[in-house]
Design an enzyme around this catalytic site. Structure first.
Site, PDB file in Angstrom:
ATOM      1  N   TYR A   1       5.104   7.241   8.397  1.00 14.53           N
ATOM      2  CA  TYR A   1       3.869   7.068   7.628  1.00 14.53           C
ATOM      3  C   TYR A   1       3.222   5.766   8.072  1.00 14.53           C
ATOM      4  O   TYR A   1       3.906   4.750   8.263  1.00 14.53           O
ATOM      5  CB  TYR A   1       4.158   6.995   6.124  1.00 14.53           C
TER       6      TYR A   1
ATOM      7  N   GLU B   1      -5.331   6.509   7.158  1.00 17.05           N
ATOM      8  CA  GLU B   1      -3.953   6.950   6.899  1.00 17.05           C
ATOM      9  C   GLU B   1      -3.550   8.018   7.896  1.00 17.05           C
ATOM     10  O   GLU B   1      -4.319   8.945   8.173  1.00 17.05           O
ATOM     11  CB  GLU B   1      -3.840   7.493   5.475  1.00 17.05           C
TER      12      GLU B   1
END
Length: 389
Positions: A109, A197
């Site tokens: 992530y 993101e």
């Protein structure tokens, strides 16, 4: 302003951030050409909407064979996809992204976002990629690594390498990670982003890093200098009332209550909604008419609120600092006369020309409930809504 995944990935390509081979499809008859261009006999189909949770809601599907690909794309195009972030109505799917399958060895992530408390850009990374990052932060906070970027020096290569090693990457992969992160940071700065993101950022079986997903949100206040990106805005993903509000310079967000709110100032609007809740009611919207409100703008705001069929009462709460209360009163009178208003209207005016504003409302002959303070106004609005049920 939100960008679609395919738009964010177009920007990734411009900054040499690696992404899977893919093609955007808006019509079913484009599927065969897209599949041929990508190659292979298995693909991932991703519905393009401004919401997360697509995978759990059928918006991301792995398919094998051209016939199955045609069927899945056809079923998604023109549909409304409901995810935990969209509400019960869902969002329209007008495009899908078809991508080649990738051989995933590890999922990470990675995100960049504004940390307003530190007044710096924060870089967040985790080896728990592909998961709900909010749940990771709550249940396993040690898995979420954070570093901040000094605004004068910018992101440094050593910060990326350090994060890479903490994520368990090899020396070569850590260098890839650092280079990718520096490019991502430059993209963040150049586009006036507030959040980028990648979830997941994968390590392939060959040891290469690849952005499998992409989310990018822009600062609305900087769109005047991002003309190209501003033109990418997909208004089909936004409530129609919010689109209309933008055109009149109003800040409007629809909620699920039945008491309409028209307030000047974001802080006062939040306080008004809080007091409505405290009094046992449910606000139907957030609406800030701003400090430069005019009678015509107030009238448009009034119409906008009443376009919601769930409204049972309307609370106007104005503190006249910059804006004059008599102008607000004129706008309220104008709106009530122009629109067929069949719900109680509670008005609280305080500040510049408040007495004159109250006098205008009184002489109008309209059925308006006056209030002297916010607490009284909220209770009156809740009581009026209950009586109008």
């Amino acid at each position: 302003m939100h960008l679609h995944e395919y738009q964010a990935k177009e920007l990734f390509t411009r900054y040499d951030i690696p992404i899977p081979r893919g093609r955007l499809v808006r019509h079913a008859d484009e599927v065969d050409q897209a599949a041929k261009s990508i190659g292979g006999n298995a693909w991932v189909v991703k519905a393009q909407i401004h919401a997360g949770g697509r995978g759990k809601s059928g918006g991301v599907k792995r398919v094998e064979g051209l016939e199955a690909l045609r069927k899945v794309v056809t079923s998604l195009l023109g549909s409304h996809l409901v995810t935990p972030q969209t509400g019960s109505v869902g969002l329209p799917v007008s495009a899908v992204l078809i991508e080649a399958l990738t051989d995933i060895h590890q999922e990470l992530y990675l995100s960049l976002l504004m940390d307003r408390s530190r007044k710096r850009i924060a870089v967040m990374a985790s080896n728990a990629g592909g998961m709900d990052i909010e749940a990771v932060a709550l249940k396993n906070p040690d898995l979420l690594l954070t570093t901040h970027v000094h605004p004068a020096g910018g992101l440094q290569a050593w910060q990326g390498r350090r994060l890479g090693f903490k994520l368990g990457l090899s020396a070569d992969q850590s260098r890839q990670f650092s280079n990718l992160l520096i490019r991502l940071y430059q993209l963040f700065i150049d586009t006036d982003a507030v959040m980028i993101e990648i979830n997941p950022l994968i390590v392939t079986a060959q040891g290469k890093l690849l952005a499998l997903d992409a989310k990018l949100n822009l600062d609305d206040n900087a769109l005047y200098r991002q003309q190209e990106l501003a033109a990418w805005d997909d208004t089909t993903q936004i409530d129609k009332a919010e689109v209309i509000a933008r055109g009149h310079g109003l800040n409007y967000i629809r909620l699920d209550g039945d008491i309409g709110c028209m307030v000047n100032g974001a802080g006062l609007a939040m306080a008004t909604m809080d007091l409505i809740k405290l009094s046992g009611g449910r606000p139907a919207n957030f609406l800030d008419v701003g400090g430069a409100a005019t009678a015509s703008r107030v009238a448009e705001a009034f119409k906008l609120i009443l376009s919601d069929s769930h409204i049972r009462a309307l609370l106007v709460n104005i503190f006249g600092g910059i804006v004059r209360c008599d102008l607000i009163a004129e706008g309220v009178v104008q709106a009530i006369r122009e629109v067929s208003v069949n719900v109680p209207v509670v008005v609280r005016l305080e500040g510049t020309n408040a007495e004159l504003g109250r006098e205008i409302l009184k002489k109008s002959g309209l059925n308006v409930l006056p209030a002297t303070d916010l607490a009284e106004a909220s209770k009156l609005a809740v009581s009026a809504a209950e009586g109008h049920a």
